[in-house]
Design an enzyme around this catalytic site. Structure first.
Site, PDB file in Angstrom:
ATOM      1  N   ARG A 234      -4.820 -20.654  50.438  1.00 16.70           N
ATOM      2  CA  ARG A 234      -5.830 -21.274  49.573  1.00 16.70           C
ATOM      3  C   ARG A 234      -5.174 -22.490  48.921  1.00 16.70           C
ATOM      4  NH1 ARG A 234      -9.185 -19.101  52.046  1.00 16.70           N
ATOM      5  NH2 ARG A 234     -10.756 -17.595  51.383  1.00 16.70           N
ATOM      6  N   GLU A 263     -10.685 -29.107  47.984  1.00 12.31           N
ATOM      7  CA  GLU A 263     -11.319 -29.246  49.302  1.00 12.31           C
ATOM      8  C   GLU A 263     -12.838 -29.113  49.275  1.00 12.31           C
ATOM      9  OE1 GLU A 263      -9.335 -25.865  51.296  1.00 12.31           O
ATOM     10  OE2 GLU A 263     -11.311 -24.967  51.495  1.00 12.31           O
ATOM     11  N   HIS A 295      -9.588 -26.650  56.738  1.00  7.55           N
ATOM     12  CA  HIS A 295      -9.896 -25.218  56.627  1.00  7.55           C
ATOM     13  C   HIS A 295     -10.480 -24.678  57.935  1.00  7.55           C
ATOM     14  CE1 HIS A 295     -10.559 -22.045  53.314  1.00  7.55           C
ATOM     15  NE2 HIS A 295     -10.491 -21.436  54.488  1.00  7.55           N
TER      16      HIS A 295
HETATM   17  P1  NAI Z   1      -4.086  -9.575  52.888  1.00  5.82           P
HETATM   18  O1  NAI Z   1      -4.792  -9.058  51.686  1.00  5.82           O
HETATM   19  O2  NAI Z   1      -3.978  -8.696  54.098  1.00  5.82           O
HETATM   20  O3  NAI Z   1      -2.582 -10.008  52.480  1.00  5.82           O
HETATM   21  C1  NAI Z   1      -2.286 -10.759  51.348  1.00  5.82           C
HETATM   22  C2  NAI Z   1      -0.890 -10.344  50.902  1.00  5.82           C
HETATM   23  O4  NAI Z   1      -0.488 -11.222  49.827  1.00  5.82           O
HETATM   24  C3  NAI Z   1      -0.820  -8.905  50.369  1.00  5.82           C
HETATM   25  O5  NAI Z   1       0.201  -8.186  51.042  1.00  5.82           O
HETATM   26  C4  NAI Z   1      -0.498  -9.092  48.904  1.00  5.82           C
HETATM   27  O6  NAI Z   1       0.315  -8.035  48.384  1.00  5.82           O
HETATM   28  C5  NAI Z   1       0.244 -10.418  48.923  1.00  5.82           C
HETATM   29  N1  NAI Z   1       0.356 -11.037  47.612  1.00  5.82           N
HETATM   30  C6  NAI Z   1      -0.469 -10.938  46.544  1.00  5.82           C
HETATM   31  N2  NAI Z   1       0.041 -11.613  45.496  1.00  5.82           N
HETATM   32  C7  NAI Z   1       1.232 -12.136  45.915  1.00  5.82           C
HETATM   33  C8  NAI Z   1       2.216 -12.932  45.293  1.00  5.82           C
HETATM   34  N3  NAI Z   1       2.106 -13.287  43.996  1.00  5.82           N
HETATM   35  N4  NAI Z   1       3.297 -13.299  46.013  1.00  5.82           N
HETATM   36  C9  NAI Z   1       3.427 -12.927  47.307  1.00  5.82           C
HETATM   37  N5  NAI Z   1       2.509 -12.164  47.955  1.00  5.82           N
HETATM   38  C10 NAI Z   1       1.417 -11.786  47.265  1.00  5.82           C
HETATM   39  O7  NAI Z   1      -4.775 -10.951  53.238  1.00  5.82           O
HETATM   40  P2  NAI Z   1      -4.741 -11.740  54.624  1.00  5.82           P
HETATM   41  O8  NAI Z   1      -5.869 -11.307  55.458  1.00  5.82           O
HETATM   42  O9  NAI Z   1      -3.377 -11.724  55.180  1.00  5.82           O
HETATM   43  O10 NAI Z   1      -5.097 -13.228  54.115  1.00  5.82           O
HETATM   44  C11 NAI Z   1      -4.218 -13.943  53.259  1.00  5.82           C
HETATM   45  C12 NAI Z   1      -4.960 -15.127  52.692  1.00  5.82           C
HETATM   46  O11 NAI Z   1      -5.249 -16.055  53.747  1.00  5.82           O
HETATM   47  C13 NAI Z   1      -6.374 -14.801  52.115  1.00  5.82           C
HETATM   48  O12 NAI Z   1      -6.277 -14.330  50.795  1.00  5.82           O
HETATM   49  C14 NAI Z   1      -7.063 -16.117  52.200  1.00  5.82           C
HETATM   50  O13 NAI Z   1      -6.835 -16.818  50.999  1.00  5.82           O
HETATM   51  C15 NAI Z   1      -6.347 -16.838  53.345  1.00  5.82           C
HETATM   52  N6  NAI Z   1      -7.219 -17.063  54.499  1.00  5.82           N
HETATM   53  C16 NAI Z   1      -7.341 -18.339  54.976  1.00  5.82           C
HETATM   54  C17 NAI Z   1      -8.128 -18.615  56.067  1.00  5.82           C
HETATM   55  C18 NAI Z   1      -8.244 -19.994  56.649  1.00  5.82           C
HETATM   56  O14 NAI Z   1      -9.122 -20.247  57.487  1.00  5.82           O
HETATM   57  N7  NAI Z   1      -7.385 -20.939  56.281  1.00  5.82           N
HETATM   58  C19 NAI Z   1      -8.916 -17.537  56.702  1.00  5.82           C
HETATM   59  C20 NAI Z   1      -8.646 -16.217  56.177  1.00  5.82           C
HETATM   60  C21 NAI Z   1      -7.848 -16.001  55.093  1.00  5.82           C
END
Ligand code: NAI
Length: 335
Positions: A234, A263, A295
């Site tokens: 993000r 964005e 994005h």
């Molecule tokens: P997820 O929920 O499986 O993993 C996120 C991880 O980040 C979790 O393990 C969590 O413990 C960790 N986390 C939380 N706070 C943290 C911190 N302060 N420091 C380090 N790690 C921390 O989510 P997923 O599916 O892996 O997606 C991650 C992010 O990717 C989403 O939240 C979304 O913002 C972004 N995303 C972007 C897309 C794009 O098209 N560019 C599409 C889908 C998701």
């Protein structure tokens, strides 16, 4: 169920219509982003279906509630654009698509790393202009590089797996370490260590109060000189002005962004005939070692199909009062 689909593009419509082949739901498509100005479009719709730039702040939720909306169906994983406390106050239900294709985002991340390293964006333009010189295109082997992965959930894990195949040394940081990430050889480390030792840092954490502007001036100062930073998570995880200073001083050697702090005003729109008013973004575009995509990391057929299917099954589950496995509540995000 009658559903108002906001921020809908032709591709959203295509995949939602395919998933709704049995016409379980009555979908109405609006190109407009959901905002205080457009919320009235949802009057009479018990459900709205929204994406990452739709704004679901308190005033919008109040207005939706007044118009009869009870269900917010996010067709994305992140829910940082929803005021969950306000939704709970209005007794509205919020569902999302927690996982659709971590591969789509992970593979795009690797695409940005390879593009920046091997300067494919520059080589593409050169060759088309008949310039076959290699000066300025020198890259480095990814093998034996240290890559720091911040956030090792679904996407971070796939990134770790792919990079282990390249022979990278992997460092990881996450408040909830993932044993599967350790199985591919990554070692969890405090941020200070990850910053100090990584040649490449890639962000896969959600936007929360603890990750807002995680990459700021102090963080950049702790990184290796010439580090590559990639953000497909993000935009607000990065303080853009801080990374611009880092790029100018050479502290940051490469920057790959699929997301950007502001964005909402730019991405998903064709603004090619218009004057760019965002001077910060315009400055980013001047660097030869910055690659930005709008994005699109999630944007694969597989992901869009899964997003549409899960979104509609979330709506069906709500309509049939079945358990909502993909519900997000204020309790889940309270510190
Ligand atoms: P997820 O929920 O499986 O993993 C996120 C991880 O980040 C979790 O393990 C969590 O413990 C960790 N986390 C939380 N706070 C943290 C911190 N302060 N420091 C380090 N790690 C921390 O989510 P997923 O599916 O892996 O997606 C991650 C992010 O990717 C989403 O939240 C979304 O913002 C972004 N995303 C972007 C897309 C794009 O098209 N560019 C599409 C889908 C998701």
């Amino acid at each position: 169920m009658k559903v108002a689909v906001f921020s809908s593009k032709t591709y959203d419509r295509r995949f939602l219509e395919e998933a709704n082949a049995a016409s379980l739901h009555d979908l109405s498509y609006f190109e407009a982003q959901l905002s205080p100005e457009s919320a009235a479009l949802a009057n009479g719709f018990p459900a709205v279906c929204v994406f990452v730039h739709d704004r679901l702040e308190r005033d919008v939720l109040t207005s939706l509630c007044r118009g009869g909306t009870r269900l917010i169906a996010l067709r994305c994983a992140g829910f940082n654009n929803v005021d969950l406390e306000a939704a709970q106050g209005e007794k509205m239900t919020v569902v999302r698509v927690p996982a659709y294709s971590p591969y789509s985002v992970a593979e795009h991340t690797i695409g940005l790393i390879l593009t920046l390293n091997r300067k494919i964006h520059r080589a593409y333009g050169r060759v088309r202009e008949g310039n076959f010189a290699l000066d300025g295109l020198l890259g480095f082997d990814l093998r034996n590089c240290t890559v720091g992965i911040i956030g090792t959930g679904k996407i971070g894990l796939v990134v770790a797996r792919i990079l282990s195949g390249f022979g990278c040394r992997l460092l990881a940081h996450d408040p909830f370490p993932n044993p599967e990430v350790e199985e591919v050889g990554a070692r969890y480390a405090p941020l200070n260590v990850l910053y100090a030792e990584s040649d490449i840092i890639t962000l896969h954490a959600p936007l929360t109060s603890s990750t807002y502007r995680l990459i700021d001036t102090a963080a950049v100062e702790r990184m290796k000189r010439g580090v590559m930073i990639v953000n497909t998570s993000r935009g607000k995880l990065i303080d853009t002005l801080a990374v611009i200073e880092g790029l100018k001083s050479g502290e940051i050697g490469y920057l790959g962004l699929d997301v950007y702090e502001e964005e909402e005003n730019l991405f998903f729109k064709d603004l090619s005939e218009e004057v760019l008013h965002d001077d910060v973004f315009a400055r980013l575009l001047t660097f030869p070692n910055v690659v930005i995509t709008s994005h699109q990391a999630y944007f694969t057929e597989d992901a869009l199909r899964k997003i549409a299917e899960t979104t509609l099954s979330n709506i069906t589950a709500y309509e049939q009062s079945r358990p909502l496995v993909n519900e997000v509540t204020a309790e889940q995000v309270r510190p």
